[in-house]
Write an enzyme that holds these catalytic residues in place. Structure first.
Site, PDB file in Angstrom:
ATOM      1  N   ASN A 296     -14.411  19.996  32.585  1.00  0.00           N
ATOM      2  CA  ASN A 296     -15.401  21.021  32.931  1.00  0.00           C
ATOM      3  C   ASN A 296     -15.407  22.124  31.872  1.00  0.00           C
ATOM      4  O   ASN A 296     -15.554  21.784  30.684  1.00  0.00           O
ATOM      5  CB  ASN A 296     -15.312  21.491  34.394  1.00  0.00           C
ATOM      6  CG  ASN A 296     -13.989  22.018  34.881  1.00  0.00           C
ATOM      7  OD1 ASN A 296     -13.030  21.256  35.007  1.00  0.00           O
ATOM      8  ND2 ASN A 296     -13.919  23.289  35.180  1.00  0.00           N
ATOM      9  N   ASP A 297     -15.291  23.364  32.248  1.00  0.00           N
ATOM     10  CA  ASP A 297     -15.606  24.492  31.353  1.00  0.00           C
ATOM     11  C   ASP A 297     -15.058  24.390  29.924  1.00  0.00           C
ATOM     12  O   ASP A 297     -13.873  24.119  29.732  1.00  0.00           O
ATOM     13  CB  ASP A 297     -15.032  25.799  31.917  1.00  0.00           C
ATOM     14  CG  ASP A 297     -15.356  26.032  33.374  1.00  0.00           C
ATOM     15  OD1 ASP A 297     -15.968  25.168  34.009  1.00  0.00           O
ATOM     16  OD2 ASP A 297     -14.976  27.105  33.886  1.00  0.00           O
ATOM     17  N   PRO A 298     -15.897  24.710  28.932  1.00  0.00           N
ATOM     18  CA  PRO A 298     -15.370  24.959  27.588  1.00  0.00           C
ATOM     19  C   PRO A 298     -14.568  26.262  27.637  1.00  0.00           C
ATOM     20  O   PRO A 298     -14.972  27.210  28.302  1.00  0.00           O
ATOM     21  CB  PRO A 298     -16.630  25.135  26.731  1.00  0.00           C
ATOM     22  CG  PRO A 298     -17.695  25.579  27.679  1.00  0.00           C
ATOM     23  CD  PRO A 298     -17.355  24.954  29.005  1.00  0.00           C
TER      24      PRO A 298
END
Ligand SMILES: *[C@@H]1O[C@H](CO)[C@@H](O)[C@H](O)[C@H]1NC(C)=O
Ligand SMILES: *[C@@H]1O[C@H](CO)[C@@H](O)[C@H](O)[C@H]1NC(C)=O
Ligand SMILES: *[C@@H]1O[C@H](CO)[C@@H](O)[C@H](O)[C@H]1NC(C)=O
Ligand SMILES: *[C@@H]1O[C@H](CO)[C@@H](O)[C@H](O)[C@H]1NC(C)=O
Ligand SMILES: *[C@@H]1O[C@H](CO)[C@@H](O)[C@H](O)[C@H]1NC(C)=O
Ligand SMILES: *[C@H]1O[C@@H](CO)[C@H](O)[C@@H](O)[C@@H]1NC(C)=O
Length: 587
Positions: A64-66
Site C-alpha cells: 500500500n502507501d508509498p
C-alpha cells in the site's frame, strides 16, 4: 541479504505469526479490511495475468502507501508499506527499493519493521526529511504495545552506504505521542518537515469529532517536539485525515521548490487522504509562517468535494522535492479493484502509480501533473495517426503496438461546440463520477463522448473507455467532463465482486478558443493511468479484462457524438519493461 538481518526478522515473524494465530475475526484497521485467514497465506503461485509491465510492483504479496520518497547522493529511494507474508493487508514492514532514474529499481531488505516497544504492533506510514549536512531522517508512525499510534524517527546506520540499506531506530523514541484531547487510534502519518525561523515543523494526521485535523508540531533539534496550540488546518465533516502532505509550488514555471520555501513567489498545497471515503482532496492556499496558519484560497473547495490529484484508484499519495532536477515528484498507491480472495489467488495486490512531476497551473487554481520524463526511456515501437476524422459511431484502431502495455498521446480537434448537450441543472449537486455513470460512452451526445478505447477486445466485448464529453450550461459556458469508465472492462459476471466505477473529473479548460483537447494514457495490463488536457485532470483505473489481454488487447479512438472529431495527432508506443534487480524479497 545479511544473515543478522535474517535472524532478527525471523524472530519478528515467529512472534508475529503467534500473535496472528489468536486473532481470527475479520475487522478493519485504519480502514484496511482485515482478513486474518489470508494475512499469513503466502502466495502459492504468482499469477502473471494482469501484473503490470512497467508500474512499480514487488514480485508478490500486498503493498500500500508509498513512504518517505527521497533523493540522496544520486540515488532515489522508495519505501512502501508491504506485507511480506500475504496478498492482503497485514504484517506491515517498510519495504525499500533504490533507483538511479525512478524507472529501474533494485529491491533491498526492508528498512523498518516492528522490533522495539515503540513499534512492536506496527510500522506505518511516514516521510523523509534531509537535515542540514545532507543527513536523511525518517519519521513514521509506530504502534506500541497498547496499539497507540505514536511518531518515531529512524536514521541510516551508515551515511556512507550509497543505498542506505540499514536504518536504526534509537531508543529515545517515540518523539511525538498523542495528547489527552486525541484518540490514540487516530494519530498518524507524519509529513516531511519544513524549517522556518529557527524551528522545524511537521504535520500529523488526525480527527476530532468528525473534523479532520492536521496537527502541527515544532522542534528546534528534531527530537524534542511541541504541539502547536492550533492545528495548521482542519475541516468539518471530513473525518480522519491520513497521509497529509504540505508543500509549496512556484507561482511561475514548472520547477519544484524545497519544502521549506516560503514567500510571495509560492503558493502552498495541503493534500489529505480521507479514511472514510478512501479518496484524497487538496486545497491551494496561503501559508502564514509567522502565525503558522494555512488559509485555503476562496476558489478551493475545502471538503469532500474538493479538487483531487487523481479521480480514480489513487490514495496515500506523497510528494518529494528532487534537487537533482529541480522538480517536485508525486507518488500514489493504486489498490486493486477485485476482492481479497482474488488477490490471494493471484498472489499479489497493489501497484504504485508512475511518478509524476507536479506544478501550479498558470492561473494558480489547480495542480498540474505529468509522468516523469524518464518514463520515455521505456518507449519502444512507435506508431502515428494524424488528421484522422472520426464520425459518430466510428472507432478506428491504432495498430501494431502492444496495446496491453503502451503509452499513447493524442490531441483531438473539434469543428464546433454548437452541438454540446445541455448540462442538466439537476446534476449540479452530483459528483463527477455520478454524472459519468449517467452519461457513459454508449449514450450518444453532441460534442463527445470521444476518446480512447483502452484494453479493448477485437469486437468490443470488453473495453475501458477514457473520454471527454462537452456540455453547455444555462449560462452558455462549456463544461468538460473526463471519464475513465470500468463498467465494460471485464466480462467477469457482475455478481463477482469487481469494483467497476465510472471514475470522472471535470477539466478546467476553455475550449472555445482553439477547440482542442489532449489526452495521454499509460496502459499497463490492469492499469489505465490517464492525463487530460496536459495533466489538469488525472484518472487511474484498475481493470481486469478476460479477452483484452496481452496480444489480444487492442487500442481504438472513438466518437459517439454527432459532432465529428479529428485526431489531429496521435502517437502511441509499445512500452518496454524496466529492469527490476534483486527482486527476491524472501525473508
Ligand atoms: C501488541 O503488542 C503487545 C505487546 O507486545 C502484544 O501483547 C499484543 O498482542 C499486540 N497486539 C496485537 C493486536 O498484535
Ligand atoms: C559504511 O559504508 C561504506 C560504503 O559502503 C563502507 O565502506 C564502510 O565500511 C561502512 N561502514 C561500516 C561501519 O559498515
Ligand atoms: C478512537 O478511534 C477508534 C478508531 O477510529 C474508534 O474505534 C474508537 O471508538 C475511538 N474512541 C473514542 C473514545 O472515540
Ligand atoms: C476571493 O479572494 C480574492 C483575493 O484573494 C478576492 O479578490 C475575492 O473578492 C474573493 N472572492 C470571494 C467570493 O470572496
Ligand atoms: C457508442 O454508442 C453506441 C450506441 O449506444 C453503442 O452501441 C456503442 O457501444 C458506443 N461505443 C462506446 C465505445 O461506448
Ligand atoms: C480500493 O478498492 C476498492 C474496491 O475494493 C475500494 O472500494 C476502495 O475503497 C479501495 N481504495 C482504497 C484507497 O483503499
Amino acid at each position: 541479504m545479511d544473515t543478522m538481518f535474517n535472524k532478527k526478522l525471523a524472530l519478528v515473524f515467529v512472534f508475529a505469526a503467534s500473535v496472528f494465530l489468536v486473532m481470527n475475526n475479520n475487522g478493519v484497521e485504519a480502514s484496511h479490511n482485515i482478513y486474518s485467514r489470508l494475512q499469513n497465506a503466502a502466495a502459492v503461485e504468482v499469477k502473471q495475468l494482469h501484473r503490470t509491465g512497467y508500474h512499480f510492483q514487488p514480485p508478490k504479496h500486498w503493498i500500500n502507501d508509498p513512504n518517505a520518497p527521497m533523493y540522496f547522493n544520486g540515488i532515489y529511494h522508495l519505501f512502501y508499506q508491504y506485507n511480506p507474508k500475504g496478498a492482503v493487508w497485514g504484517n506491515i514492514v517498510w519495504a525499500h527499493s533504490v533507483s538511479k532514474d525512478l524507472i529501474n529499481w533494485e529491491a533491498l531488505p526492508p528498512a523498518i519493521f516492528p522490533s522495539k516497544p515503540f513499534d512492536i504492533n506496527g510500522t506505518w506510514s511516514g516521510s523523509a526529511t534531509i537535515l542540514p549536512g545532507n543527513k536523511p531522517i525518517i519519521l513514521y508512525t509506530g504502534l506500541d504495545a497498547d496499539k497507540r499510534q505514536i511518531q518515531n524517527y529512524a536514521i541510516p546506520a551508515n551515511y556512507s552506504d550509497p543505498y542506505l540499506r540499514e536504518w536504526i531506530k534509537p531508543d529515545d523514541n517515540p518523539i511525538v505521542v498523542p495528547s489527552q484531547e486525541m484518540n490514540s487510534s487516530q494519530f498518524r502519518d507524519p509529513t516531511t518537515a519544513w524549517w522556518h525561523n529557527g524551528h522545524w515543523r511537521i504535520l500529523v494526521g488526525g480527527k476530532r469529532k468528525h473534523r479532520g485535523m492536521a496537527w502541527l508540531y515544532r522542534s528546534i533539534d528534531f527530537k524534542y517536539w511541541v504541539k502547536a496550540k492550533h492545528p495548521l488546518h482542519s475541516a468539518p465533516e471530513t473525518g480522519m485525515w491520513e497521509c497529509p502532505d504540505f508543500f509549496p509550488l512556484a507561482l511561475n514555471g514548472r520547477s519544484g521548490v524545497d519544502t521549506s520555501k516560503v514567500g510571495e513567489d509560492v503558493k502552498h498545497i495541503l493534500k489529505v487522504s480521507l479514511d472514510e471515503t478512501r479518496y484524497e482532496y487538496y486545497t491551494l492556499g496561503k501559508y502564514f509562517p509567522a502565525k503558522d496558519r494555512y488559509v485555503p484560497d476562496n476558489t478551493s473547495v475545502d471538503g469532500r468535494a474538493g479538487l483531487r490529484l487523481d479521480y480514480g484508484n489513487f490514495y496515500a499519495s506523497k510528494t518529494f522535492f528532487d534537487p537533482s532536477k529541480n522538480r517536485r515528484i508525486l507518488w500514489g498507491w493504486a489498490n486493486e479493484s477485485d476482492a481479497a480472495d482474488d488477490d490471494k489467488a493471484k498472489g499479489w495486490a497493489g501497484v504504485q502509480t508512475i511518478p509524476r512531476v507536479v506544478w501550479l497551473s498558470p492561473d494558480g487554481k489547480q495542480v498540474v501533473q505529468w509522468p516523469i520524463k524518464e518514463l520515455e526511456t521505456l518507449r519502444g515501437l512507435k506508431v502515428d495517426m494524424n488528421n484522422q476524422n472520426v464520425e459518430q459511431g466510428q472507432h478506428v484502431e491504432v495498430k501494431e503496438i502492444t496495446a496491453a502495455q503502451a503509452d499513447v498521446e493524442v490531441t483531438f480537434s473539434l469543428g464546433s461546440l454548437d452541438k454540446a448537450e445541455e448540462f442538466d441543472p439537476n446534476w449540479a449537486n452530483l459528483d463527477s463520477q455520478t454524472v459519468c455513470s449517467l452519461r457513459r460512452s454508449d449514450i450518444p451526445g453532441g460534442v463527445g463522448p470521444f476518446g480512447l478505447l483502452t484494453l479493448a477486445s477485437q469486437n468490443l466485448d470488453e473495453f475501458t473507455p477514457v473520454f471527454f464529453r462537452v456540455f453547455k450550461t444555462k449560462e452558455n459556458k462549456h463544461k468538460v467532463l473526463m471519464c475513465s469508465d470500468a463498467k465494460s472492462s471485464s466480462l467477469r459476471p457482475f455478481n463477482e465482486k469487481l469494483y467497476r466505477p465510472s471514475f470522472a473529473g471535470f477539466v478546467d479548460v476553455d475550449l472555445s478558443a482553439n477547440k482542442k483537447i489532449s489526452l495521454r494514457s499509460l496502459i499497463d495490463h490492469s492499469v489505465v493511468e490517464s492525463f487530460g488536457a496536459g495533466g489538469k485532470t488525472c484518472i487511474t483505473s484498475r481493470v481486469y479484462p478476460t479477452l483484452a489481454i496481452n496480444d489480444a488487447a487492442h487500442l481504438f479512438v472513438f466518437n459517439n457524438g454527432t459532432e465529428p472529431v479529428t485526431v489531429q495527432t496521435l502517437t502511441a508506443w509499445s512500452m518496454n519493461a524496466p529492469q527490476q534487480m534483486n527482486q527476491n524479497l524472501e525473508f
